[in-house]
Write an enzyme that holds these catalytic residues in place. Structure first.
Site, PDB file in Angstrom:
ATOM      1  N   LYS A  39     -15.861  -5.480  -0.069  1.00  0.00           N
ATOM      2  CA  LYS A  39     -16.176  -5.282   1.414  1.00  0.00           C
ATOM      3  C   LYS A  39     -17.401  -4.763   1.505  1.00  0.00           C
ATOM      4  O   LYS A  39     -17.605  -4.593   3.284  1.00  0.00           O
ATOM      5  CB  LYS A  39     -14.764  -3.779   1.772  1.00  0.00           C
ATOM      6  N   HIS A 159       6.467   7.583  -4.734  1.00  0.00           N
ATOM      7  CA  HIS A 159       5.135   6.723  -3.882  1.00  0.00           C
ATOM      8  C   HIS A 159       5.161   5.623  -4.112  1.00  0.00           C
ATOM      9  O   HIS A 159       6.095   4.531  -5.956  1.00  0.00           O
ATOM     10  CB  HIS A 159       3.504   7.915  -4.246  1.00  0.00           C
ATOM     11  N   LYS A 163      -0.023   5.014  -6.457  1.00  0.00           N
ATOM     12  CA  LYS A 163      -1.182   5.854  -7.096  1.00  0.00           C
ATOM     13  C   LYS A 163      -0.901   6.167  -8.463  1.00  0.00           C
ATOM     14  O   LYS A 163      -0.573   6.035  -8.820  1.00  0.00           O
ATOM     15  CB  LYS A 163       0.145   6.447  -5.932  1.00  0.00           C
ATOM     16  N   THR A 170       1.055  16.921  -2.817  1.00  0.00           N
ATOM     17  CA  THR A 170       1.499  17.391  -1.337  1.00  0.00           C
ATOM     18  C   THR A 170       2.944  17.837  -1.958  1.00  0.00           C
ATOM     19  O   THR A 170       3.423  19.046  -1.603  1.00  0.00           O
ATOM     20  CB  THR A 170       2.061  16.379  -0.522  1.00  0.00           C
TER      21      THR A 170
END
Length: 273
Positions: A39, A159, A163, A170
């Protein structure tokens, strides 16, 4: 106008960039990717699928140089743990405030980040889950652990399959809140005692559930994110909160949730008296 630098243009970073670009009170002045990312050099608009923004994505290997150039008030980092630790040292030394949404840190890592704020006198907020809803959920769970300290607690989370950290930051934070509530109420609980079941599958964004079971009834408290835009909205709250702040903070500080817990403690003590 708050000048913001964003580090990390993964799925969550892209959503944050989109929201920041639409704000009239916040200016996104620079965006960074990892040194190995394809990117680098591209216009941010190409990455977030909008028109050209004039913001060229740059590599974090020139982070200090570019922070001096763009002079952000706040750096928002959603990258990887090892990269965030390195970035935090640079950002803190330059006395720039920082929102860290990266997960996967251990207790020693978090202590290092907290120490940076004490040494360099900047503000850092660590938000393993930046959504407002899940932080309210943590308060509800903590209140329940205080009031129902003889119940059993079990955490489950799911998730997306890409991940890396498991269990999630959390889920670990929820477990810590439960432990603190139980200890306050007089129950003997050791760190890591609250069981956590973690699933990584498909494209699930985020779901956390706490099962609270007694001898005769059961309570379930859960939170699910349907869109990553909710992370971006939480980031806005954190950015605004950090203005002119020094020290280490969590999302509960942003939402003043600690005051809710404190008021409950006082109320509970009064009831006992």
């Amino acid at each position: 106008m708050i000048r913001v630098c964003l580090i990390g243009v993964g799925k969550t970073g892209k959503e944050i960039a989109k929201v920041l670009l639409d704000r009239s009170d916040i200016e996104l002045v620079s965006v960074f990717c990892s040194p190995s990312s394809d990117k680098e050099g591209k216009d941010l608009g190409c990455i977030v699928e909008t028109s050209e923004t004039g913001i060229r994505i740059e590599s974090t290997d020139r982070l200090e140089e570019n922070l001096l150039k763009y002079k952000p008030d706040v750096v928002v980092d959603f990258s990887r743990p090892e990269a965030t630790l390195k970035n935090a040292e640079i950002v803190s030394q330059m006395k720039i405030n920082m929102v860290i949404g990266t997960t996967g840190f251990n207790e020693l890592d978090l202590k290092k980040i907290e120490n940076l704020t004490q040494v360099n006198h900047n503000g850092i907020i660590y938000v393993p889950n930046i959504t407002l809803g899940v932080n309210v959920m943590m308060v509800l769970v903590k209140l329940t652990s205080i009031l129902l300290n003889n119940y059993d607690f079990h955490i489950s989370e799911i998730h997306h399959k890409n991940k890396k950290d498991s269990p999630s930051g959390t889920a670990l934070k929820i477990a810590k809140e439960i432990e603190e509530g139980l200890i306050y109420s007089g129950r003997d609980v050791s760190s890591g005692e609250i069981p956590i079941a973690a699933v990584r599958a498909g494209g699930v964004i985020s779901k956390h559930e706490v099962l609270i079971v007694g001898e005769h009834d059961r309570i379930t408290i859960s939170h699910e994110s349907f869109s990553r835009k909710i992370f971006a909205l939480g980031a806005i709250h954190a950015i605004n909160f950090l203005q002119n702040k020094v020290g280490f903070y969590e999302m509960s500080d942003v939402l003043c949730l600690s005051k809710v817990i404190e008021d409950l403690y006082i109320s509970k003590q009064a009831d006992v008296i």
